[in-house]
Structures are given as structure tokens and as C-alpha cells.
Design an enzyme around this catalytic site. Structure first.
Site, short mmCIF file in Angstrom:
data_model
loop_
_atom_site.label_atom_id
_atom_site.label_comp_id
_atom_site.label_asym_id
_atom_site.label_seq_id
_atom_site.Cartn_x
_atom_site.Cartn_y
_atom_site.Cartn_z
N HIS A 4 -1.87 3.90 -1.28
CA HIS A 4 -1.61 4.37 0.05
C HIS A 4 -3.07 4.59 0.57
O HIS A 4 -3.52 5.83 0.98
CB HIS A 4 -0.71 5.58 0.01
CG HIS A 4 -0.24 5.84 1.33
ND1 HIS A 4 1.09 6.33 1.51
CD2 HIS A 4 -0.59 5.88 2.64
CE1 HIS A 4 1.26 6.76 2.77
NE2 HIS A 4 0.13 6.21 3.51
N GLU A 23 5.87 8.00 -4.22
CA GLU A 23 4.65 7.93 -4.57
C GLU A 23 3.97 8.96 -5.30
O GLU A 23 4.88 10.04 -5.03
CB GLU A 23 3.77 7.77 -3.30
CG GLU A 23 3.87 6.61 -2.44
CD GLU A 23 3.24 6.39 -0.95
OE1 GLU A 23 2.51 7.52 -0.75
OE2 GLU A 23 3.16 5.60 -0.27
N ASP A 66 0.91 -1.24 0.15
CA ASP A 66 -0.03 0.07 0.10
C ASP A 66 1.07 1.18 0.03
O ASP A 66 0.41 2.24 -0.26
CB ASP A 66 -0.77 -0.12 1.44
CG ASP A 66 -2.04 0.97 1.30
OD1 ASP A 66 -2.38 1.44 0.35
OD2 ASP A 66 -2.02 1.71 2.50
#
Ligand SMILES: NC(=O)c1ccc[n+]([C@@H]2O[C@H](COP(=O)([O-])OP(=O)(O)OC[C@H]3O[C@@H](n4cnc5c(N)ncnc54)[C@H](O)[C@@H]3O)[C@@H](O)[C@H]2O)c1
Length: 639
Positions: A522, A499, A494
Site C-alpha cells: 500500500h 492489511e 498494492d
């Protein structure tokens, strides 16, 4: 002395004229009566709408007040037996600031008049419960028929007609200053006809622009009215004067919680950049943000009223905590509000992965049909290894045991095992024993690449591996290698070292397109429930700090959980943590013979926080001297 002045008994007497509906209570009583009397009628909503329309037509002068009252009573079809239910409802709907200030109402009862176009039958029981005298209530009275049905009202009463309130005040012939508090145009009319010195538009329940426009002063609460007139009140400083700025679309529940408390709340949908925030923050006392607003040292230089910041999220990297501490601004966040959400996702993924559902589902989307039990297992009886046994780790431990798993955990801190969970002495021991490994450590920098080639080599073949904690804890090439070699039979990830910053950016990772891997952006903690929890939790912390001084759970302040303030004044002193401040404070208390009810002190490296509860009466100089102590950062008084 600090006790507030009162002008009762002075040469120039002040009289207070208070409206009832939507002022003394939050509601319009006849609307509530309608809701009671029309219960069970299929056309109830229609009739209630008609009643509201007639009320508005009466208020706007389209029809006479007498006519509007007649029409409404005819539609209501109410009965004497329904009055107790109405009174009970109204009792629960007394405006918060009136309830808070019962002492003022009781102490000034002789000079307070409730003047209303409503009815004595329900007004008197309500207002007398807060100390107002029944003989000082001027209102209409119902006419009942022989069965007890409400059929009309006393037409001789001036309050049943337009201009009635002014007529009543004229008849009272009050000798002194007259202040009117109300939400309606008829309240303003008393002032317009020269019978009152001031008209306060009361906006705690409704805000009518036409009325506010005419007011000498707007009173968002009774506290504001009392503050404006320097009268004794329940709040040292009216909350309506305290500005709350909530950014980034925080959950509506948070807005509601602050509004209910009577604060002046401003909301903005998006984040603000540094310059915009500098502009917006000047008169703000409470700031609520999420992750996209940066509270920098430069912003804080302009935040002279700011007392506290609430981060409606987990992380506080976006806030310069050091600068906040130096300015005596307490910061709070919501560290546990999404714990359950992460746990549920982990459980779901563990089951999906151990059953090899992802490749099966993907294959079916391409027309495949692979009906077999191969590589599909139950979770029951499997060994779950938790790395990190904090909020999330412990909660997952409990839920996993309920599913019949055997739980092992490793934490660098000695933690109490919940249920039948077993503690491992080392990470290596845990890695070797577990069929499923789930990471729940915090993101401290020492945890970078905590799981790498060596750690994967220690795991069982065909292990299921989850990381829903922080991206940098796992070395991605090592994970990819372990998946490709079949060491890891399934993975749920996750969080990633890099990111995308927005939803428009591409997700780039070597983990893409590997078999039996669940990738999520996430969102481990992102659920509606978690948002609502955060919306509840953070205002709770901020309000405890504002109302009571408690700092329990603050990320930058010394943590103090204080008893509720009762029958005392609370002096809150925030200062740079240098020696001798407490001694200086106590010598001031001694000099003025202050009776101390309680004193609490806590420090951290930068600041000291001293709370002293003292008897209510003391010299004004005490406050000045406390504020004057060298290294004082902030001082606040609560009562
Ligand atoms: N995916 C998401 O959306 C999401 C949501 C919430 C939290 N998180 C992350 O989940 C993690 C756990 O959250 P939490 O609330 O349980 O945190 P926590 O602080 O309550 O627990 C972390 C635990 O890890 C332990 N720990 C730290 N380093 C360790 C190590 N090297 N080996 C073993 N134990 C170690 C700590 O002692 C502590 O008990 C955090 O990294 C948090 O950022 C992710």
C-alpha cells in the site's frame, strides 16, 4: 465603535522605542554586509564566523561594544558602493509583522524612535519606507576613507559604546510613557536604567532566553504588542495567540508555513491516544494529524477553541466528521497530493509485468539466465482499460497515451474523455476490450468485489491486471484463480482486503508466491514528493479558512470560495441549518444601518455558513447580537 482606540493625543503620551537589527528586520545588517563585501574571498565563511563570534562576545559583555564594532568593521572590509546592495537585501528582510503594520508606524510616526547600535546609512532608508521619520532614527554613522572604504565609525556617538541606548533615551527626555520593543539585552537595559515603563521582548526572528526572562511581556510579533496595548493593527487577533498542534511527524514544510504566518506552533512526533489528545487539545485552534490520531466526539467535547482540522493524508475515517460539523469545525484533507505517485507506479508495473520481468529477475537471483523474448511485449499500441476515471484514472490516461497506448475507460459518472481516450458504455465492454486493466475507483461499499469470477471470465486471455485503488474491490480468490489458470498473465497489487496494521505484522495473503505478480505494501501514493505536496496543500487550505474564511475543498463544511478581504470587516457565522437565520442576521444589519459590501451563504444538511463583508465602522452590539442568534454554533470576525 469597533475601531480600535489609540492613545495618541491623550494627556499621557506614549513613546515607542524600536530596535532595528533582528527586530525591525529579520537579520543582522552587518552580517549581511559581510556576505556582500566578502564575496569571492576563499576565507569568507571563516571571516563571517569570526564576525558572528565577535558580535556574541560584544553582546555577552566579554568585550566592550566599541571594541566589538571596531573588530567587526576591520574584518568586513566593506565599501560605500556595497551599501545599495545591503539596503536592497534589508528591504526584503523587513519583519513580516512590521510590514503588515505600516499603518500603525505611519500614524504614530511622531512618537516612534528607532534606536540602534547599527548604522544610519542603512537604517534610515529601511524604516522611512514604512513611515518612520528620519530625524527619529538614532544610530551610528560610518567613517569612510577617500576611496569610499568603510574604515571606522563616529566615536563621539553614544551608540558606539556600552549603555549607548540608555544615554540616547535620557537625552531625549521624553515626557510620558516609554515602551521599548527589541530582541537584545541592550534594549532591556533601557528599562533596567529606569528610562522605560515597559520592555517587550520581540521574538519574531530570534528568541534570546536571557532577554525574554527580563521582559515585561513577550511579543512574538508587532501585532501582539499592538493587541496588548489595544492599538490599531493589521490582525483582529494576533496569530501568535493562535495555537497550532501538529502531530505524527507531518512534513517540515507544514511547520514552516504555519510559523511563517506567525502562529504559535507545537509539534509532536507520534500520534496521541484519546486521553492524551483531550489533554493537548484544550487551547488548540488548528490541529494537524495523519491517519493514526483519532479525533473522536469525546475529544471534540474538550476542543473549545478548535476551528479546523487538517488531515495530512487522503482518508478522513479517523475523524468524527459529524461531530466536527456540529461543533462548527471545518475539516480538510489532501485528496490529490499523491495522484502522480500512484500513476507512476502503475506505469512502471505495467511495463514490468508485460515484459515478464518479475519471474526473470527472481530466476536470476537464484542463478538462472533465461534470455528470451517469449511473453515479453511492448506497451506501445496495447489497449489500457481504466475502471474509474477520476483524479488518478484521468492522469494515468494522459501518461499512458504518451507511451503510445490506446486508452479505454469506464466510469459510473459521465466523464469527459481526455486526449484520444475512449469511453466504454459498461464495465463488461471495457473488460472485454483491454489488454491491460487497471482499477481506479473509489472505495464506496457498493464496489466490494466489483471484480470477481464473472468479471475475470470476461477478460482477454493473458490480460495484465492492476489494483492500486482499494483492497475490497477485488475478490482475492477469484484473482488467484485467474492467475493460476493463466487468464491473468501478470498482476500488480498494492491494496488488500486485510492489511497488516504495522510493519511488524506478517502479510498474510493467497497472493503470495504466485508467478509474475508484483506485491507492494500500500505504497502507491507514498513518495517523498507526495509527502511534501501534502505538507504544502493542507496548510494552504487551513490558512485560507483561518485568514479568509474560504472552505473550498472541506470534507464536511459547505464549500465557499471567497474573495480576498479588502477594506471591510468580514463576519463569519456558522449555525445549525434551521430556517430563518439569514433573515435574523439581515434584520440585525438593517437595525444598525450596516453597509453590506457582500454576503455569501452556503448550507449542507447540518449547518449553514454565512459570510458578510461590512463597512469597517459599526456598533459593538452588532457582534453581540449576531452571536446571540439561536442555533449559532460559531462566530468569527476577520479584518
Ligand atoms: N494505493 C495507494 O496508495 C492510493 C493512493 C491514492 C489513492 N488511492 C485510491 O485510488 C482510488 C482512486 O483515487 P482518485 O483520487 O482517482 O479518486 P476519485 O474519487 O477522483 O475517482 C474515483 C472515480 O471512480 C468512479 N467510480 C466509482 N465507482 C465506480 C464503479 N463501480 N465503476 C466505475 N467507476 C467508478 C467515480 O465516479 C470516480 O470518477 C481511490 O480508491 C483511492 O482510495 C490509492
Amino acid at each position: 465603535m469597533l475601531t480600535k482606540q489609540s492613545n495618541v493625543g491623550t494627556a499621557e503620551q506614549t513613546y515607542y522605542i524600536i530596535d532595528f537589527d533582528s527586530t525591525f528586520t529579520k537579520v543582522e545588517a552587518l552580517d549581511v554586509l559581510g556576505e556582500i563585501s566578502l564575496v569571492g574571498r576563499p576565507d569568507r565563511d571563516d571571516v563571517l564566523d569570526q564576525i558572528k563570534t565577535i558580535t556574541d562576545r560584544g553582546m555577552s559583555g566579554e568585550i566592550s561594544f566599541t571594541e566589538s564594532l571596531n573588530l567587526r568593521l576591520n574584518l568586513l572590509k566593506a565599501h560605500r558602493d556595497q551599501l545599495p546592495a545591503l539596503i536592497e537585501n534589508l528591504m526584503g528582510s523587513i519583519s513580516d509583522s512590521f510590514r503588515r503594520n505600516k499603518q500603525f508606524l505611519t500614524e504614530h510616526a511622531e512618537y516612534i524612535y528607532v534606536v540602534s547600535n547599527g548604522f544610519k546609512e542603512f537604517i534610515i532608508p529601511i524604516v522611512t519606507s514604512l513611515g518612520i521619520r528620519a530625524e527619529n532614527v538614532f544610530a551610528n554613522t560610518f567613517v569612510f576613507d577617500e576611496t569610499g572604504a568603510i574604515v571606522s565609525f563616529d566615536p563621539e556617538n553614544p551608540l558606539s559604546a556600552n549603555g549607548g541606548k540608555s544615554q540616547v533615551i535620557r537625552n531625549l527626555n521624553l515626557d510620558g510613557e516609554v515602551y521599548v520593543i527589541g530582541d537584545g539585552y541592550t534594549d532591556y537595559e533601557i528599562r533596567a536604567s529606569g528610562l522605560a515603563n515597559r520592555f517587550y521582548a520581540f521574538t519574531e526572528n530570534v528568541m534570546r532566553p536571557r532577554v525574554v526572562e527580563k521582559a515585561d511581556h513577550v511579543a512574538p510579533s508587532l501585532d501582539e504588542f499592538l493587541y496588548h496595548n489595544n492599538l490599531s493593527r493589521s490582525q483582529s487577533y494576533p496569530k501568535s495567540r493562535i495555537k497550532v498542534l501538529l502531530l505524527e511527524n507531518v512534513h517540515p514544510i507544514a511547520v514552516q508555513l504555519f510559523e511563517q504566518e506567525g502562529f504559535n506552533v507545537e509539534i509532536r512526533k507520534g500520534a496521541l491516544d484519546e486521553d492524551e489528545l483531550i489533554e493537548a487539545i484544550r487551547d488548540v485552534s488548528i490541529l494537524g494529524i495523519r491517519s493514526k490520531t483519532n479525533v473522536t466526539a469525546r475529544v471534540l467535547e474538550h476542543a473549545n477553541k478548535l476551528m479546523t482540522v487538517g488531515a495530512f493524508c487522503i482518508g478522513t475515517n479517523q475523524i468524527d466528521l459529524d461531530a466536527c460539523t456540529k461543533k462548527g469545525i471545518a475539516v480538510f484533507n489532501a485528496p490529490y497530493s499523491n495522484t502522480r505517485s500512484v500513476v507512476e507506479l502503475a506505469v512502471g508495473e505495467i511495463i514490468m509485468l508485460i515484459r515478464s520481468i518479475v519471474p526473470k529477475s527472481n530466476s536470476m537471483h537464484n542463478g538462472g539466465w533465461d534470455k528470451s523474448a517469449k511473453n515479453s511485449f511492448e506497451v506501445r499500441g496495447k489497449k489500457l482499460g481504466l475502471v474509474g476515471y477520476g483524479n488518478i484514472g484521468t492522469q494515468l490516461s494522459v501518461v499512458a497515451e504518451a507511451l503510445g497506448m490506446e486508452v479505454y475507460f469506464y466510469d459510473i459518472v459521465d466523464k469527459l474523455a481526455l486526449g484520444n481516450a475512449r469511453k466504454c458504455k459498461s464495465l463488461d465492454e471495457l473488460l472485454a476490450v483491454a489488454d491491460i486493466i487497471s482499477l481506479h475507483t473509489d472505495g464506496r461499499k457498493e464496489n466490494k468485489n466489483l471484480i470477481s469470477y464473472r468479471e475475470f471470465s470476461l477478460m482477454k486471455n493473458g490480460v495484465i491486471f492492476l489494483n492500486l485503488s482499494r483492497g475490497h474491490i477485488v475478490e482475492i480468490p477469484a484473482l488467484v484463480d485467474a492467475i493460476e489458470r493463466g487468464k491473468v498473465a501478470g498482476a500488480g497489487v498494492d491494496v488488500f482486503p486485510q492489511e497488516p496494521k504495522t510493519n511488524n505484522e506478517e502479510f498474510v495473503s493467497a497472493l503470495r508466491n504466485l508467478p509474475n505478480v508484483i506485491l507492494t505494501p500500500h505504497i502507491g501514493g507514498s513518495t517523498e514528493e507526495a509527502q511534501e505536496n501534502i505538507g504544502n496543500f493542507v496548510p494552504g487550505k487551513l490558512l485560507e479558512y483561518i485568514n479568509n474564511g474560504s472552505t473550498y475543498g472541506s470534507v464536511n463544511f459547505p464549500e465557499l470560495q471567497l474573495p480576498l478581504l479588502k477594506g471591510a470587516h468580514r463576519l463569519l457565522h456558522i449555525h445549525a441549518n434551521v430556517p430563518g437565520i439569514l433573515a435574523q442576521m439581515n434584520s440585525i444589519f438593517a437595525k444598525y444601518h450596516i453597509n453590506i459590501h457582500g454576503q455569501y451563504l452556503k448550507t449542507n444538511e447540518q449547518i449553514g455558513y454565512v459570510i458578510t463583508d461590512v463597512a469597517k465602522e459599526y456598533a459593538d452590539e452588532v457582534v453581540q447580537e449576531l452571536k446571540g442568534i439561536d442555533n449559532t454554533i460559531k462566530f468569527r470576525l476577520l479584518y
